[in-house]
Write an enzyme that holds these catalytic residues in place. Sequence first.
Site, PDB file in Angstrom:
ATOM      1  N   HIS A  61      21.555 103.312 122.175  1.00 38.69           N
ATOM      2  CA  HIS A  61      20.945 104.074 121.082  1.00 38.69           C
ATOM      3  C   HIS A  61      19.480 104.396 121.392  1.00 38.69           C
ATOM      4  O   HIS A  61      18.579 103.658 121.032  1.00 38.69           O
ATOM      5  CB  HIS A  61      21.061 103.241 119.800  1.00 38.69           C
ATOM      6  CG  HIS A  61      20.797 104.005 118.542  1.00 38.69           C
ATOM      7  ND1 HIS A  61      21.509 103.776 117.389  1.00 38.69           N
ATOM      8  CD2 HIS A  61      19.900 104.974 118.242  1.00 38.69           C
ATOM      9  CE1 HIS A  61      21.059 104.584 116.441  1.00 38.69           C
ATOM     10  NE2 HIS A  61      20.063 105.312 116.934  1.00 38.69           N
ATOM     11  N   LEU A  64      15.706 110.527 122.968  1.00 35.86           N
ATOM     12  CA  LEU A  64      14.843 111.057 124.040  1.00 35.86           C
ATOM     13  C   LEU A  64      14.163 112.368 123.625  1.00 35.86           C
ATOM     14  O   LEU A  64      13.283 112.848 124.338  1.00 35.86           O
ATOM     15  CB  LEU A  64      15.646 111.256 125.332  1.00 35.86           C
ATOM     16  CG  LEU A  64      16.160 109.953 125.983  1.00 35.86           C
ATOM     17  CD1 LEU A  64      17.015 110.268 127.219  1.00 35.86           C
ATOM     18  CD2 LEU A  64      14.997 109.033 126.374  1.00 35.86           C
ATOM     19  N   ARG A  65      14.584 112.936 122.496  1.00 30.74           N
ATOM     20  CA  ARG A  65      13.916 114.089 121.847  1.00 30.74           C
ATOM     21  C   ARG A  65      13.971 115.408 122.627  1.00 30.74           C
ATOM     22  O   ARG A  65      13.457 116.407 122.145  1.00 30.74           O
ATOM     23  CB  ARG A  65      12.439 113.773 121.553  1.00 30.74           C
ATOM     24  CG  ARG A  65      12.241 112.566 120.649  1.00 30.74           C
ATOM     25  CD  ARG A  65      12.738 112.799 119.252  1.00 30.74           C
ATOM     26  NE  ARG A  65      12.365 111.702 118.365  1.00 30.74           N
ATOM     27  CZ  ARG A  65      13.192 111.116 117.501  1.00 30.74           C
ATOM     28  NH1 ARG A  65      14.445 111.531 117.396  1.00 30.74           N
ATOM     29  NH2 ARG A  65      12.786 110.147 116.738  1.00 30.74           N
ATOM     30  N   ASN A  95      20.572 113.944 118.024  1.00 30.33           N
ATOM     31  CA  ASN A  95      19.778 114.678 117.019  1.00 30.33           C
ATOM     32  C   ASN A  95      18.564 115.355 117.632  1.00 30.33           C
ATOM     33  O   ASN A  95      17.423 115.117 117.269  1.00 30.33           O
ATOM     34  CB  ASN A  95      19.379 113.776 115.839  1.00 30.33           C
ATOM     35  CG  ASN A  95      18.506 112.597 116.239  1.00 30.33           C
ATOM     36  OD1 ASN A  95      18.467 112.205 117.401  1.00 30.33           O
ATOM     37  ND2 ASN A  95      17.785 112.036 115.279  1.00 30.33           N
ATOM     38  N   HIS A 182      26.218 106.102 111.698  1.00 28.81           N
ATOM     39  CA  HIS A 182      24.979 105.775 110.993  1.00 28.81           C
ATOM     40  C   HIS A 182      25.402 105.575 109.537  1.00 28.81           C
ATOM     41  O   HIS A 182      25.626 106.549 108.813  1.00 28.81           O
ATOM     42  CB  HIS A 182      23.989 106.935 111.154  1.00 28.81           C
ATOM     43  CG  HIS A 182      22.755 106.826 110.324  1.00 28.81           C
ATOM     44  ND1 HIS A 182      21.502 106.730 110.878  1.00 28.81           N
ATOM     45  CD2 HIS A 182      22.573 106.824 108.986  1.00 28.81           C
ATOM     46  CE1 HIS A 182      20.601 106.659 109.901  1.00 28.81           C
ATOM     47  NE2 HIS A 182      21.228 106.723 108.749  1.00 28.81           N
ATOM     48  N   HIS A 235      22.843 100.294 114.252  1.00 26.60           N
ATOM     49  CA  HIS A 235      21.739  99.579 113.589  1.00 26.60           C
ATOM     50  C   HIS A 235      22.096  98.873 112.277  1.00 26.60           C
ATOM     51  O   HIS A 235      21.595  99.226 111.201  1.00 26.60           O
ATOM     52  CB  HIS A 235      20.525 100.486 113.374  1.00 26.60           C
ATOM     53  CG  HIS A 235      20.806 101.907 112.940  1.00 26.60           C
ATOM     54  ND1 HIS A 235      21.603 102.218 111.875  1.00 26.60           N
ATOM     55  CD2 HIS A 235      20.356 103.091 113.433  1.00 26.60           C
ATOM     56  CE1 HIS A 235      21.639 103.534 111.735  1.00 26.60           C
ATOM     57  NE2 HIS A 235      20.894 104.083 112.673  1.00 26.60           N
ATOM     58  N   ASP A 308      17.354 101.814 119.218  1.00 30.10           N
ATOM     59  CA  ASP A 308      17.002 102.900 118.292  1.00 30.10           C
ATOM     60  C   ASP A 308      15.566 103.373 118.568  1.00 30.10           C
ATOM     61  O   ASP A 308      14.806 103.688 117.633  1.00 30.10           O
ATOM     62  CB  ASP A 308      17.167 102.489 116.821  1.00 30.10           C
ATOM     63  CG  ASP A 308      17.215 103.705 115.890  1.00 30.10           C
ATOM     64  OD1 ASP A 308      17.139 104.843 116.382  1.00 30.10           O
ATOM     65  OD2 ASP A 308      17.319 103.508 114.666  1.00 30.10           O
TER      66      ASP A 308
HETATM   67  O1  DOR Z   1      14.432 105.450 111.942  1.00 33.29           O
HETATM   68  C1  DOR Z   1      15.218 106.234 112.444  1.00 33.29           C
HETATM   69  N1  DOR Z   1      14.802 107.236 113.244  1.00 33.29           N
HETATM   70  N2  DOR Z   1      16.520 106.111 112.169  1.00 33.29           N
HETATM   71  C2  DOR Z   1      17.428 107.039 112.551  1.00 33.29           C
HETATM   72  O2  DOR Z   1      18.593 106.865 112.274  1.00 33.29           O
HETATM   73  C3  DOR Z   1      16.996 108.254 113.279  1.00 33.29           C
HETATM   74  C4  DOR Z   1      15.740 108.007 113.990  1.00 33.29           C
HETATM   75  C5  DOR Z   1      15.070 109.250 114.494  1.00 33.29           C
HETATM   76  O3  DOR Z   1      15.756 110.117 115.054  1.00 33.29           O
HETATM   77  O4  DOR Z   1      13.855 109.352 114.385  1.00 33.29           O
END
Ligand code: DOR
Length: 433
Positions: A61, A64-65, A95, A182, A235, A308
Amino acid sequence: MSGWLLRGVRVLGQGDPVDLHLAGPEDGGTVVALGAGLEATGARVLDADGLVALPGLVDLHTHLREPGREDAETVETGTAAAALGGFTAVHAMANTDPVADTAGVVEQVWRLGQQAGHCDVHPVGAVTVGLAGERLAELGAMADSAARVRVFSDDGHCVSDAVLMRRALEYVKAFDGVVAQHAQEPRLTEGAQMNEGAVSARLGLTGWPAAAEEAVIARDCLLAAHVGSRLHVCHVSTAGSVEILRWAKSKGWQVTAEVTPHHLLLTDVLAATYDPVYKVNPPLRTAADVAALREGLADGTIDCVATDHAPHALEDKETEWGAALPGMVGLETALGVVAEAMVETGLLDWAGVADRLSTRPARIGRVGGQGRPLAAGEPANVVLVDPAARRTVDPAGLASRSRNTPYAGRSLPTRVVATFLRGRATALDGALA
Ligand code: DOR
C-alpha cells in the site's frame, strides 16, 4: 564473480552469525551460499557484524502520486524512499490522475518503476472506473497487461455498493487476484475529521465512527465467503475490526488484512494539537484500538504491515485541520515504528517482522521472487538492519518529495544499513547506492 559478501550477519536475527554471499545481477542475482568463513572472489565485502538480514520488505500500500501529482511524489522519489526504508517491492495505489483504471496507466506506472530501478513496482488497479464506485474498471485487461496486476483497490474511496463489490470479487477469481477494500461506509463518515469518541467530542470535530469501518469489513467477509474469492482489508484501525477478522479467519475464509505503522503507534489524542500532520484516513484511534491492533498483528489475525505512504504537497498539508488532506509519509520510518511497537514490546521477533513485512504481503500480492527465504538459489532481495542503532527523524532528510511525517524529531529504533534488489545494492549507509 561480482556481488556481495555480507560477513557475520544474523539471518532473521536467529542463530550464530554467518556469511551471506549474494550474486550480482549479471550473475543471476541470487543467494549463492550462507555459511561460516565463505570466500567470494571479486565480491564486495561488507562487515555485517551485529546486523540482522531479512528478506527485502514488500509494501502492499504505497501512494506514488505519478501520474498527476508529481509535486508531491514521483515514482522515482517514492521508490528511492522505499529502498532507503528497506523495501524491495511496493504496490502503487490507483488514486492517481488519471486514475490507474486501464491497462495503459498501469503499464505506464510499471515502466516508470523499471526505469527508476530502486525497487519493484507493482501497480494496483482501480476496482471502478475513475474510483467513482459506479462501473467496474477493465480488471481483466489490467491483469493481462505487462504490469500483471493482481491487487485491485479504490483506496481513498470505499467500494460501498454491495453488488459492485460482489462482482469485483467474482471477476478477480479468474486470474487469482484480490480486492483490497478501503472499508469506510460513506454516509456514516460524511464530513468526518477524526476518530469519533471522547476526544472528538471535546474538540468539537465531526467523528469517524469505528462502526463505519467494521460494518463494511463484516459485509465484505460475508461476500468473499459467498463467492469464494479473496478479500484483503486495507489499513485496519479498530479493535472491532480485529474481532471480525478473527471470526472470518476462524471460518477458513480467504480474508487477509493489513495495519499501518502509524495505527500501531499513534492515537487520536494527537488531534488535540490541531496539527494536520496527524490527520489521516482512517483516523488515528484510541489506545485500546492500538493495543488490539498490535495483538492482532502478533497473533496473525492481521497478516501484514503496509505503510499507506501518502505524500502530500505543503499547501495541501500545512493548512487548517479541516482543509488539510489526510495522509502521512511512511516508507522511510516503517521499520523503525514496527521495531518500537512490536519488537521492543516483545510482541514480534525479527522472524515475525520478516513474515509480516515481506513473506505475507508478497504472498497476498502474488509477487513472485519477493518475500522468499534467505536460502541458496533464492532471489537476493535482502535488507540489512542494525537492531541496536537509533535515528532521529529529520523531515528535511527524507528522500520522499513530501515532508508530512508525524515522527519529526522523534527517535526511532533501528537503522537500515543496506538494501539489495536481486544482488544489487539499492541503498547503502542511508544513501542511494
Ligand atoms: O490518509 C489517507 N491518504 N488515506 C487514504 O485512504 C488515501 C490516502 C491518500 O491517497 O492520500
